[in-house]
Design an enzyme around this catalytic site. Structure first.
Site, PDB file in Angstrom:
ATOM      1  N   GLU A  96     -29.127  33.675   3.833  1.00 42.46           N
ATOM      2  CA  GLU A  96     -30.355  33.070   3.307  1.00 42.46           C
ATOM      3  C   GLU A  96     -30.728  31.821   4.103  1.00 42.46           C
ATOM      4  O   GLU A  96     -31.877  31.675   4.547  1.00 42.46           O
ATOM      5  CB  GLU A  96     -30.168  32.703   1.829  1.00 42.46           C
ATOM      6  CG  GLU A  96     -30.067  33.890   0.889  1.00 42.46           C
ATOM      7  CD  GLU A  96     -29.799  33.471  -0.546  1.00 42.46           C
ATOM      8  OE1 GLU A  96     -30.332  32.418  -0.961  1.00 42.46           O
ATOM      9  OE2 GLU A  96     -29.056  34.172  -1.245  1.00 42.46           O
ATOM     10  N   TYR A 110     -20.752  35.775  -1.963  1.00 43.50           N
ATOM     11  CA  TYR A 110     -21.646  34.628  -2.149  1.00 43.50           C
ATOM     12  C   TYR A 110     -21.777  33.812  -0.861  1.00 43.50           C
ATOM     13  O   TYR A 110     -22.898  33.511  -0.437  1.00 43.50           O
ATOM     14  CB  TYR A 110     -21.162  33.750  -3.308  1.00 43.50           C
ATOM     15  CG  TYR A 110     -22.100  32.604  -3.624  1.00 43.50           C
ATOM     16  CD1 TYR A 110     -23.272  32.822  -4.343  1.00 43.50           C
ATOM     17  CD2 TYR A 110     -21.818  31.307  -3.184  1.00 43.50           C
ATOM     18  CE1 TYR A 110     -24.140  31.777  -4.630  1.00 43.50           C
ATOM     19  CE2 TYR A 110     -22.680  30.257  -3.471  1.00 43.50           C
ATOM     20  CZ  TYR A 110     -23.844  30.503  -4.190  1.00 43.50           C
ATOM     21  OH  TYR A 110     -24.707  29.466  -4.457  1.00 43.50           O
TER      22      TYR A 110
END
Length: 221
Positions: free
Chosen positions: A154, A147
């Site tokens: 991102e 994550y």
């Protein structure tokens, strides 16, 4: 009748999970192969088609939650899927200048490993009623590393896209127009980055809670 609907639901969710699993497996295989043979500059071109299909298929998961096919709360599913669709379509697909960025490799590898585990877990659970303990552990543990690496990729790609967004009118609506409304995609990108600041830690804490609940439950069983 309820029994028939339950069987149809299980068959559908089993097929859905395994079809998307194979899509993400293809993304992972092509990403690693291309990274090894040609370098990170060519990873996006190699994975584009299966990436777009597999990630877009996740829209169905929002519908699954809305109609009650799965227990996952839409409040948790919607932000994750929306942010990924934004990066997939709104950033990488829309601005080819970013496709050779090294963060594309870390992004698709983080995403694909996560989804290979997740879809195989739910596919197995729907097909057989349960999943092996090792797969359960992977489902609720690998996010601890994947994550942060995915989110970092991102954010890095959105930030890197800002100059290209600013120099383009893509998706922006300028005044005057018949709707008397303006929209600037550059500022939308800034807002998206701003949302990641409180959103990412919140989601991470949520997943830690889910991990604790799932693993403690498996120990009792």
């Amino acid at each position: 009748m309820a029994g028939v609907l339950s069987v149809i639901r299980r068959i559908y969710l089993t097929l859905y999970n395994w079809v998307v699993f194979f899509g993400w497996f293809q993304v992972f295989y092509l990403a690693v192969k291309t990274l090894k043979e040609y370098g990170h500059e060519h990873v996006y071109d190699a994975v584009e088609k299966p990436l777009l299909l597999a990630q877009t298929a996740a829209i169905l998961e929002i519908l699954h939650g809305l109609v009650g096919l799965v227990r996952s709360p839409v409040s948790a599913t919607l932000p994750q899927i929306s942010s990924r669709l934004y990066v997939t379509w709104g950033i990488l697909w829309s601005f080819p200048e970013l496709r050779s960025h090294i963060l594309v490799s870390s992004l698709v590898i983080s995403w694909s490993i996560t989804e290979i585990i997740r879809y195989s877990f739910f596919g197995t659970k729907e097909a057989f009623g349960s999943a092996p303990s090792w797969l359960l552990w992977l489902r609720y543990s690998t996010f601890l590393l994947l994550y942060p690496s995915g989110i970092t990729s991102e954010v890095g790609l959105i930030y890197s896209a800002l100059p290209y967004i600013k120099g383009s009118d893509m998706y922006s609506l300028r005044m005057p127009n018949k709707w008397n409304f303006s929209f600037d995609y550059y500022y939308a990108g800034l807002v998206a980055l701003g949302i990641y600041v409180p959103g990412s830690p919140h989601m991470y804490r949520y997943m830690l809670g889910q991990r604790k609940k799932a693993l403690s439950k498996s120990k009792k069983e």
